[in-house]
Design an enzyme around this catalytic site. Structure first.
Site: not given
Length: 336
Positions: A116, A312
């Site tokens: 991320d 994610h």
């Protein structure tokens, strides 16, 4: 700098065996880090809204494979100092922290891995300080070269004010919402952006609604996520809050201006991208064009791998696959 009392924010058990924690003075910060093993250095840079805890499985796997694995709480997060000024969270500060951490650990180079926002820092460290990076691996966020205009203008042109990164620009707003009920925030975010969610999040804040409400609430936690995991993040953010982490987003346009000198420069060392095929970040791209762009800007792209059914939070959702890929990549980049 202020001292932080962490408490026992990491759960105990077999998966945590061999992980130790300490603080180091790094680039003017008192930085908390978790580490395991000895050998060539592998840095693990977390994303938003996470901490070093997100790498708990990778720390032990890399240590067992013969590496010194180190996961810091990055600037503004959890057990690391939180500068007050928004402008103290630029990409130059973040890359400076990585380089200073390598120095503080007594090394000259490292394999740098990020997830991320940590992936962005990893890519930028490889770009700005290539002599310090043996290899760069990113989870969830691909390498994106500098655009032709500031990011906020581009996002507003595409999405108006609904995009979550635009929403994050107003000081005090997002931190108040995210911090109002930390258990609810982490329960929804960790489930809602995962491969177990019933839908891929569109990365937009509902008009007249709240960001947290855009993530579905799980009736039951998926197998990879426990109540202890949620409680750990709640404890860490109870102390530090969200302002420091959100200030990373509030420097996106400033970062664009600061990195003009590297516009068009390539990533020169071995590189790897891992992502879930149900990750909302990846879903925003045309994959054919993304692969072409990455190969055009990265001279030695060793892999562009999508993990089916994953979302994610890749290293937490699919630790076995991620551990195998990262230990192989770390071995391939152990010297250089």
């Amino acid at each position: 700098m202020a001292d932080h009392v962490l408490g026992d924010a990491w759960r105990t058990g077999p998966s945590m065996t061999g992980i130790t924690r300490r603080h180091l003075e790094v680039n003017g910060l008192r930085m908390h880090l978790a580490e395991a093993g000895t050998g060539p250095l592998v840095l693990l840079l977390h994303g938003f809204p996470e901490s070093a805890y997100s790498w708990r499985s990778q720390l032990t796997a890399l240590a067992e494979a013969g590496f010194h694995a180190v996961a810091p709480d990055q600037r503004g997060y959890a057990g690391t100092d939180r500068p007050a000024a928004t402008e103290d969270y630029t990409i130059l500060h973040l890359v400076g922290d990585v380089v200073a951490l390598i120095d503080a650990l007594g090394e000259r180079t490292a394999t740098v891995v990020g997830h991320d926002w940590g992936a962005i820092v990893a890519w930028q460290t490889a770009l700005l300080r290539p002599e310090r990076v043996r290899g760069v691996a990113a989870l969830s966020v691909p390498y994106m070269p500098r655009g032709s205009r500031p990011p906020m203008a581009a996002l507003r042109a595409a999405y108006g004010d609904a995009h979550y990164q635009v929403y994050f620009q107003r000081p005090g707003v997002a931190e108040a919402e995210l911090g109002a009920d930390l258990d609810e925030t982490f329960r929804r975010a960790l489930y809602g952006l995962s491969g177990d969610s019933p839908r891929v999040w569109p990365m937009l804040v509902p008009e007249g609604g709240r960001l947290v409400e855009s993530w579905p609430r799980p009736g039951r936690l998926p197998a990879w996520l426990t109540e202890d995991d949620i409680a750990t993040y709640v404890r860490e953010y109870s102390a530090g809050g969200f302002t420091g982490p959100l200030n990373w987003y509030r420097n996106l346009d400033r970062n664009w201006a600061l990195t003009a000198a590297w516009d068009g420069a390539p990533i020169t060392m071995p590189a790897l991208l891992l992502a879930g095929d149900l990750d909302p970040v990846i879903a925003a791209f045309d994959l054919r064009r993304l692969r072409g762009s990455m190969r055009a800007h990265i001279r030695d792209l060793r892999g562009f791998e999508l993990i089916p059914g994953a979302g994610h939070w890749l290293q937490q959702e699919r630790p076995a696959e991620v551990n195998a890929a990262l230990t192989d990549f770390a071995a391939a980049t152990a010297t250089g």
